[in-house]
Design an enzyme around this catalytic site. Structure first.
Site, short mmCIF file in Angstrom:
data_model
loop_
_atom_site.label_atom_id
_atom_site.label_comp_id
_atom_site.label_asym_id
_atom_site.label_seq_id
_atom_site.Cartn_x
_atom_site.Cartn_y
_atom_site.Cartn_z
N GLY A 11 0.82 -1.21 0.00
CA GLY A 11 0.00 0.00 0.00
C GLY A 11 0.85 1.26 0.00
O GLY A 11 2.08 1.21 -0.03
N GLN A 12 0.15 2.43 0.05
CA GLN A 12 0.86 3.71 -0.02
C GLN A 12 1.83 3.87 1.14
O GLN A 12 2.98 4.28 0.95
CB GLN A 12 -0.16 4.87 -0.01
CG GLN A 12 0.45 6.24 -0.18
CD GLN A 12 -0.47 7.38 0.22
OE1 GLN A 12 -1.46 7.19 0.92
NE2 GLN A 12 -0.14 8.58 -0.21
N ARG A 36 -1.86 -9.63 -1.99
CA ARG A 36 -1.51 -9.89 -3.40
C ARG A 36 0.01 -9.90 -3.52
O ARG A 36 0.70 -9.40 -2.66
CB ARG A 36 -2.12 -8.79 -4.29
CG ARG A 36 -1.65 -7.41 -3.91
CD ARG A 36 -2.65 -6.30 -4.25
NE ARG A 36 -2.30 -5.11 -3.51
CZ ARG A 36 -1.89 -3.96 -4.08
NH1 ARG A 36 -1.80 -3.88 -5.41
NH2 ARG A 36 -1.58 -2.90 -3.34
N TYR A 142 -15.39 3.84 7.63
CA TYR A 142 -13.94 3.89 7.84
C TYR A 142 -13.61 4.51 9.20
O TYR A 142 -12.86 3.96 9.98
CB TYR A 142 -13.30 4.70 6.72
CG TYR A 142 -11.82 4.94 6.83
CD1 TYR A 142 -11.31 6.23 7.00
CD2 TYR A 142 -10.91 3.88 6.75
CE1 TYR A 142 -9.95 6.45 7.08
CE2 TYR A 142 -9.54 4.11 6.82
CZ TYR A 142 -9.07 5.40 6.98
OH TYR A 142 -7.72 5.62 7.07
N LYS A 146 -11.97 3.01 12.66
CA LYS A 146 -10.77 3.63 13.25
C LYS A 146 -10.97 3.88 14.74
O LYS A 146 -10.08 3.63 15.56
CB LYS A 146 -10.41 4.92 12.51
CG LYS A 146 -9.81 4.68 11.13
CD LYS A 146 -8.59 3.78 11.21
CE LYS A 146 -8.06 3.34 9.87
NZ LYS A 146 -6.92 2.40 9.99
C1 VAH Z 1 -8.47 8.51 3.33
N1 VAH Z 1 -6.08 8.84 3.04
O1 VAH Z 1 -8.63 9.50 2.60
C2 VAH Z 1 -7.09 8.30 3.95
C3 VAH Z 1 -6.95 9.02 5.28
C4 VAH Z 1 -7.35 11.13 6.58
C5 VAH Z 1 -7.58 10.40 5.28
O2 VAH Z 1 -7.40 8.26 6.36
O3 VAH Z 1 -9.36 7.71 3.57
#
Ligand code: VAH
Length: 321
Positions: A11-12, A36, A142, A146
């Protein structure tokens, strides 16, 4: 942190953290894993690499034991925009993966890192200089994963003594591996397009400020936190960190200092705009500075210079310009 297993290594963040730790700890002390495996990819071919689905607890534990690691850095997760398209799958991957990694850390007495995000905040938190400790009512899946992740990491520290540590990352900007499925990705895409086409159609509206950071500062923060004196840590999961806060027109203005003819237009994506508006404009990172000496080095113009220089070199090598 002497021998580390990293999930989400392609990943990044993972791709850059693997490179840094292979340099710092030695090739045989970094176990890069991802669901992967890619051909002609330095992460897969220039050191130890293992395929791993983080939902497979037995495989994760087997690899941690096989390589006798002392630390797990758990990065595998879906980001905000992708998670909103498939929230149930996002909860399953993000939380099952985290629980598995914490369980292995508990059983094998490993140090542990997993990132949180500014996405852990919601629209009812003070949006400016958002405090380290305040209401956490995210309105994205998301963000829910978190906040739940932070609570789980603290639980494993308090109940089982797992040395778990975490930072709330802002948007991360880098030139090596493009992010996937984030809301802040515009701040990466804009640099690519500035060089490749000289213009960018931004999906986030003017005036929408978000915290951001150049990847070098993010990687340094992870290494610094993981090597910090545990006696100094009051917060653990999870520390606010940021380097700058900007809106799209500000990064466009920074680019214009180096590419005067760069053109910015807007076509707002309502889904990602709503996500961005639910997050803080800026966060307070004073606890990270006080408890483990966090100190970012890149401001907006220094990051712009670095991104444009490195991307120009990359695109020339790839024959794209
Ligand atoms: C996103 N790059 O955009 C991530 C990050 C604060 C943003 O968690 O979902």
């Amino acid at each position: 942190m002497k021998k580390v297993l990293i999930t989400g290594a392609l990943g990044q963040i993972g791709s850059e953290l693997v490179a840094r730790l292979r340099n710092d700890l030695g090739l045989n002390n970094v176990i890069a894993t991802d669901v992967r495996q890619l051909e002609n990819n330095p992460i897969c071919e220039e050191g130890i690499f293992e395929k791993l689905d983080v939902k497979d607890y037995d495989k994760l534990k087997e690899l941690a034991q096989k390589y006798q690691v002392d630390t797990i850095v758990h990065l595998a997760a879906l980001l905000s925009a992708t998670a909103e398209k498939n929230p149930k799958f996002a909860w399953d991957l993000n939380m099952t993966g985290l629980m598995n990694a914490l369980e292995v850390a508990k059983e094998l007495k490993l140090k542990f890192f997993a990132p949180s995000s500014i996405a852990a905040y919601g629209p009812d938190a003070n949006p400016d200089n958002t405090p380290q400790d305040t209401v956490m009512h995210p309105t994205t899946m998301y963000g829910v994963t978190k906040v739940a992740g932070e609570l789980l990491e603290n639980y494993y520290y308090l109940k089982y003594g797992v040395d778990s540590r975490s930072v709330r990352f802002p948007g991360l900007i880098s030139y090596k591996v493009e992010p996937g499925g984030g809301t802040t990705d515009y701040a990466v895409d804009i640099y690519y397009q500035a060089i490749l086409t000289g213009k960018y159609e931004c999906y986030i509206a003017q005036g929408t400020k978000m915290d951001m950071m150049y990847m070098d500062d993010a990687i340094e923060a992870v290494v610094k936190l993981m090597n910090a004196d545990p006696e100094r840590l009051i917060h653990r999961n999870s520390f606010n960190i940021t380097a700058m806060s900007f809106a799209p027109e500000e990064v466009a203005a920074s680019i214009k200092k180096y590419i005067p003819n760069f053109e910015m237009t807007y076509k707002v994506d309502p889904v990602r705009q709503a996500i961005a508006e639910s997050w803080p404009n800026s966060i307070d990172d004073s606890c990270a500075k006080a408890e483990w000496d966090f100190s970012p080095q890149f401001d907006l113009d220094k990051m712009t210079q670095e991104m444009l220089t490195k991307l120009t070199k990359k695109f020339k090598a790839e024959g794209k310009i």
